[in-house]
Design a protein around this motif. Structure first.
Motif, PDB file in Angstrom:
ATOM      1  N   ILE A 145       0.842  -1.199   0.000  1.00 33.72           N
ATOM      2  CA  ILE A 145       0.000   0.000   0.000  1.00 33.72           C
ATOM      3  C   ILE A 145       0.879   1.251   0.000  1.00 33.72           C
ATOM      4  O   ILE A 145       0.626   2.207  -0.740  1.00 33.72           O
ATOM      5  CB  ILE A 145      -0.954  -0.018   1.214  1.00 33.72           C
ATOM      6  N   SER A 146       1.929   1.245   0.805  1.00 32.21           N
ATOM      7  CA  SER A 146       2.839   2.400   0.874  1.00 32.21           C
ATOM      8  C   SER A 146       3.513   2.649  -0.465  1.00 32.21           C
ATOM      9  O   SER A 146       3.586   3.785  -0.928  1.00 32.21           O
ATOM     10  CB  SER A 146       3.910   2.170   1.945  1.00 32.21           C
ATOM     11  N   TRP A 147       4.011   1.578  -1.080  1.00 31.38           N
ATOM     12  CA  TRP A 147       4.680   1.769  -2.373  1.00 31.38           C
ATOM     13  C   TRP A 147       3.684   2.205  -3.443  1.00 31.38           C
ATOM     14  O   TRP A 147       4.038   2.969  -4.351  1.00 31.38           O
ATOM     15  CB  TRP A 147       5.425   0.506  -2.787  1.00 31.38           C
ATOM     16  N   GLY A 148       2.451   1.771  -3.340  1.00 32.06           N
ATOM     17  CA  GLY A 148       1.424   2.245  -4.272  1.00 32.06           C
ATOM     18  C   GLY A 148       1.190   3.734  -4.122  1.00 32.06           C
ATOM     19  O   GLY A 148       1.038   4.467  -5.107  1.00 32.06           O
ATOM     20  N   ALA A 149       1.174   4.230  -2.877  1.00 37.78           N
ATOM     21  CA  ALA A 149       0.987   5.664  -2.629  1.00 37.78           C
ATOM     22  C   ALA A 149       2.188   6.454  -3.146  1.00 37.78           C
ATOM     23  O   ALA A 149       2.024   7.529  -3.738  1.00 37.78           O
ATOM     24  CB  ALA A 149       0.776   5.923  -1.140  1.00 37.78           C
ATOM     25  N   VAL A 150       3.386   5.933  -2.945  1.00 43.62           N
ATOM     26  CA  VAL A 150       4.588   6.607  -3.458  1.00 43.62           C
ATOM     27  C   VAL A 150       4.533   6.663  -4.984  1.00 43.62           C
ATOM     28  O   VAL A 150       4.830   7.703  -5.590  1.00 43.62           O
ATOM     29  CB  VAL A 150       5.868   5.889  -2.970  1.00 43.62           C
ATOM     30  N   MET A 154       4.475  10.027  -7.288  1.00 42.89           N
ATOM     31  CA  MET A 154       5.467  10.254  -8.341  1.00 42.89           C
ATOM     32  C   MET A 154       4.785  10.531  -9.676  1.00 42.89           C
ATOM     33  O   MET A 154       5.233  11.402 -10.438  1.00 42.89           O
ATOM     34  CB  MET A 154       6.407   9.049  -8.451  1.00 42.89           C
ATOM     35  N   ALA A 155       3.711   9.813  -9.976  1.00 38.62           N
ATOM     36  CA  ALA A 155       2.983  10.032 -11.228  1.00 38.62           C
ATOM     37  C   ALA A 155       2.354  11.423 -11.248  1.00 38.62           C
ATOM     38  O   ALA A 155       2.376  12.110 -12.276  1.00 38.62           O
ATOM     39  CB  ALA A 155       1.915   8.956 -11.414  1.00 38.62           C
ATOM     40  N   ASN A 162       5.373  17.887 -16.381  1.00 35.37           N
ATOM     41  CA  ASN A 162       5.182  17.900 -17.839  1.00 35.37           C
ATOM     42  C   ASN A 162       4.255  19.027 -18.272  1.00 35.37           C
ATOM     43  O   ASN A 162       4.497  19.678 -19.287  1.00 35.37           O
ATOM     44  CB  ASN A 162       4.638  16.549 -18.316  1.00 35.37           C
ATOM     45  N   ILE A 163       3.205  19.264 -17.507  1.00 40.35           N
ATOM     46  CA  ILE A 163       2.290  20.362 -17.842  1.00 40.35           C
ATOM     47  C   ILE A 163       3.001  21.703 -17.703  1.00 40.35           C
ATOM     48  O   ILE A 163       2.901  22.574 -18.573  1.00 40.35           O
ATOM     49  CB  ILE A 163       1.032  20.314 -16.956  1.00 40.35           C
TER      50      ILE A 163
END
Length: 186
Positions: A145-150, A154-155, A162-163
Motif C-alpha cells: 500500500i505504501s509503495w502504491g501511494a509513493v 510520483m505520477a 510535464n504540464i
C-alpha cells in the motif's frame, strides 16, 4: 501468497501448489462497520465433522478469483480467528460486482456473501490462530500500500512537471517562471 506461505500446511507450500493458489486467489479481512479491524470480525465458522461451515454478511472486496483466503472466528473453538481457503464455486458463496464506485476503479470490487459455505478441514490454514495472524497479514500488506501511494505521488509530480514544461504563459513555459520553482510563496 504471504498467508499461504506463513500459515499454510506443508502441502500448500509446495512450489507448484503455492504459486497456483497465490496467483489465482485473493484475501479478505475487511468487514462492514469495522474496516480492517480483525477484533470486530463478524464472519463466523463452525466445525462440523471434517468440515467447516462459514457465514459472512455482505462485505465489499477487491477482485474475486477462483480461490479465496478468508478469516473467521471459529465458534466452537473459543472464537479463535482462523484462516481458510474458500473456492468461489462452492454453494453459498456469492459475489456481486459493484459498479459506479469512485475509488479503486482499476480493479473489480465485489460484494461478497458466504451463507453456510461448507469447506473441508484441509482448507484450514493450520498456522492461524488468534488476532496475531490477521495483524501479521495487515503488516505485510502495508508495504504494498505504501509503495502504491509513493508511485501515485510520483505520477502526479511527473504529470504536473510535464504540464508546467509544456504550457506557455506570456510566450514562455510555466516552468521557466521563477514563481513555479519556489517551494513557498514569497
Amino acid at each position: 501468497m504471504y498467508p499461504i506461505y506463513t500459515f499454510g500446511s506443508d502441502d500448500r507450500k509446495t512450489p507448484g501448489s503455492c504459486h497456483a493458489e497465490a496467483k489465482s486467489s485473493a484475501a479478505r479481512l475487511d468487514e462492514p462497520d469495522f474496516g480492517s479491524n480483525p477484533g470486530g470480525m463478524r464472519t463466523r465458522a463452525r466445525k462440523v465433522g471434517k468440515e467447516y461451515v462459514l457465514n459472512a454478511r455482505n462485505v465489499d472486496h477487491l477482485r474475486t478469483s477462483p480461490t479465496w483466503r478468508d478469516l473467521a472466528k471459529v465458534e466452537n473453538e473459543d472464537n479463535k480467528v482462523r484462516g481458510f481457503l474458500v473456492e468461489t464455486d462452492r454453494p453459498g458463496f456469492k459475489a456481486d460486482d459493484i459498479h459506479g464506485k469512485w475509488s479503486l476503479r482499476a480493479s473489480v470490487t465485489s460484494g461478497l456473501s458466504l451463507q453456510d459455505v461448507h469447506i473441508p478441514e484441509s482448507n484450514l490454514l493450520p498456522g492461524t490462530g488468534g488476532l496475531k495472524s490477521p495483524l501479521m497479514c495487515l503488516n505485510q500488506a502495508r508495504y504494498g500500500i505504501s509503495w502504491g501511494a509513493v508511485g501515485a505521488a510520483m505520477a502526479c509530480y511527473d504529470c504536473a512537471l510535464n504540464i508546467a514544461a509544456s504550457q506557455a504563459v506570456a510566450r514562455s513555459a510555466i516552468a521557466s517562471h521563477h514563481s513555479s520553482s519556489k517551494s513557498s510563496p514569497g
